[in-house]
Design a protein around this motif. Structure first.
Motif, PDB file in Angstrom:
ATOM      1  N   GLN A 139      -7.407  -6.052   2.541  1.00 40.84           N
ATOM      2  CA  GLN A 139      -6.745  -4.150   2.165  1.00 40.84           C
ATOM      3  C   GLN A 139      -7.030  -3.903   1.140  1.00 40.84           C
ATOM      4  O   GLN A 139      -7.462  -3.068   0.380  1.00 40.84           O
ATOM      5  CB  GLN A 139      -5.538  -4.429   2.886  1.00 40.84           C
ATOM      6  CG  GLN A 139      -5.174  -4.717   3.653  1.00 40.84           C
ATOM      7  CD  GLN A 139      -4.155  -3.716   4.282  1.00 40.84           C
ATOM      8  OE1 GLN A 139      -2.631  -4.773   3.196  1.00 40.84           O
ATOM      9  NE2 GLN A 139      -2.777  -3.476   4.852  1.00 40.84           N
ATOM     10  N   LEU A 174       0.778  -1.267  -0.078  1.00 40.68           N
ATOM     11  CA  LEU A 174      -0.238  -0.184   0.293  1.00 40.68           C
ATOM     12  C   LEU A 174       1.217   0.691   0.049  1.00 40.68           C
ATOM     13  O   LEU A 174       0.554   2.320  -0.901  1.00 40.68           O
ATOM     14  CB  LEU A 174      -0.967   0.269   1.283  1.00 40.68           C
ATOM     15  CG  LEU A 174      -2.060  -1.259   1.360  1.00 40.68           C
ATOM     16  CD1 LEU A 174      -2.995  -0.851   2.570  1.00 40.68           C
ATOM     17  CD2 LEU A 174      -2.842  -0.536   0.025  1.00 40.68           C
ATOM     18  N   GLN A 214      -8.720  -0.954   0.372  1.00 42.87           N
ATOM     19  CA  GLN A 214      -8.335   0.433   0.757  1.00 42.87           C
ATOM     20  C   GLN A 214      -7.181   0.697  -0.923  1.00 42.87           C
ATOM     21  O   GLN A 214      -6.935   1.930  -0.797  1.00 42.87           O
ATOM     22  CB  GLN A 214      -6.863  -0.081   1.907  1.00 42.87           C
ATOM     23  CG  GLN A 214      -7.497  -0.158   3.054  1.00 42.87           C
ATOM     24  CD  GLN A 214      -6.685  -0.433   4.265  1.00 42.87           C
ATOM     25  OE1 GLN A 214      -6.649  -1.353   4.379  1.00 42.87           O
ATOM     26  NE2 GLN A 214      -4.828   0.087   5.150  1.00 42.87           N
TER      27      GLN A 214
END
Length: 419
Positions: free
Chosen positions: A170, A123, A173
């Motif tokens: 995730q 990320l 995200q």
């Protein structure tokens, strides 16, 4: 390697003659075996738009990379220097998929300046791409599917505690960052580990990617990584590539129909393409009889082939100098000042000092993981192509060990200080 009149040959070339010509220890690779493996994959996945991306870390010699390119194979790399090697071998930048793991952003910047494709592994990297490039750099995204599959735990890469990829948990995200910066996502990637015996692991990973693909309408490819198991000994199980091809092709075709258009299916084999092509030839220095076992000491060790000690990997060992000798049990060990057993309790034709042994399945992660531990030289490498052996890497010398070292003359420093 074939037995011919009790002598071992690669494409008709006697390995003992190569040992004599190029010296020992010596890595020898069979180009025919590499080409055969490429053909096996291409045939098994003939029903889809297949792209094979050779995982260069398995064996990075530039001549091997050129051989891959000559057979229509692209390349997958994990470092800036592997990118440079691939470019040197003649690959176009868009044929190179760069999948870094936790590298400095400056290296990412250098890689993108060379025009290669990027597979995003975290990320923070995805955020950085958005901040610095906005919608100008199409990327792939590597997903950690939380699937624990594969052989030795050290080569499992898709489980929940693995450092590789962005967790599937995730997902939101990932999408938020992509939408915030309008990052073009053109591919999704998964690699859960190595030594898969059947198609199940790939199908599990495929389901994760198929589901995630609904978040990204402009995909060009899905990348299933690799992990095909090769046989290390007689009777050893290996991945059924034909069965894998049939099952994964069907699943992928069904996905493409649901997605609305045909995508490319990518694989990134390394070990599968080169492992069986390679042998490490070594010289027997000593046969040492102890009360509990007989050791064969050779002129190699974990500095040339670390896999037995690092992964408990099995490599078949042959006495190519005495193929008809009476079988005896030996433990083959290296010359490193460290435990570096290459094979415990192996049944070998009688071994004598001066014999040449061959360690099979040495094409992958052999030379590429080698070192100068104990200030030993790394071996030469030879590629047998169309029945002729070609030297593709010279043996190291003492000058190579000293090339980047800088000597301090302490006696002169002390004299100056005292005066």
């Amino acid at each position: 390697m074939q037995l011919n009149q009790n002598r071992y040959h690669i494409q008709g070339v006697d390995v003992l003659e190569m040992a004599e010509e190029f010296g020992l220890p010596l890595y020898v690779y069979d180009a025919d075996k590499i080409i055969e493996k490429i053909g096996t994959l291409q045939s098994a996945f003939s029903g889809v738009q297949l792209k094979i991306k050779y995982a260069a870390k398995a064996l990075t010699n530039v001549s091997i990379l050129k051989l891959m390119r000559s057979r229509g194979i692209d390349v997958e790399v994990v470092s800036i220097n592997e990118i440079r090697l691939a470019l040197l071998a003649g690959f176009d930048p868009d044929q190179i998929m760069y999948t870094p793991s936790g590298v400095a952003f400056t290296e990412i910047e250098d890689a993108l300046a060379l025009g290669v494709r990027l597979n995003v592994d975290s990320l923070p990297l995805l955020e950085w791409i958005g901040q610095h490039y906005g919608n100008r750099k199409p990327v792939g995204i590597r997903i950690n599917p939380h699937i624990a599959e594969g052989g030795n735990v050290k080569i499992q890469t898709g489980h929940v505690d693995s450092k590789f990829g962005i967790s599937i948990e995730q997902r939101n995200q990932i999408r938020a960052i992509v939408e915030q910066y309008s990052i073009p996502v053109i591919g999704l990637h998964i690699h859960t580990g190595s030594d898969f015996k059947n198609a199940d692991a790939f199908l599990k990973g495929a389901e994760v990617l198929f589901e995630l693909a609904s978040d990204y309408p402009n995909l060009q490819f899905l990348d299933f990584g690799s992990g095909f198991k090769v046989a290390y000994r007689e009777g050893d199980h290996s991945t059924d590539i034909v069965d894998l091809g049939r099952k994964v092709t069907t699943a992928f075709q069904n996905f493409c129909q649901h997605y609305g258009r045909e995508l490319e299916l990518w694989f990134e084999p390394g070990k599968f393409l080169v492992s069986e092509s390679g042998v490490l030839l070594v010289h027997v220095n000593v046969v040492k009889e102890n009360p509990t076992r007989t050791f064969v000491g050779v002129d190699s060790g974990l500095n040339h082939l670390i896999r037995p000690m690092m992964y408990d990997a099995y490599h078949e060992i042959l006495n190519v100098s005495n193929p008809t000798g009476e079988k005896q049990t030996y433990s083959v060990v290296g010359y490193i000042c460290e435990t570096d057993t290459l094979g415990w309790d192996r049944s070998l034709n009688q071994v004598r000092p001066g014999d040449v042994l061959a360690l099979k399945n040495a094409g992958a992660y052999g030379f590429s993981m080698s070192s100068n531990y104990n200030s030993r030289f790394r071996p030469a490498e030879v590629l047998v192509y169309e029945g002729k052996p070609y030297l593709i890497r010279r043996r190291e010398t003492f000058e190579d060990l000293m090339r980047n070292q800088i000597e301090i003359d302490f006696e002169e420093e002390i004299t100056v200080k005292n005066n």
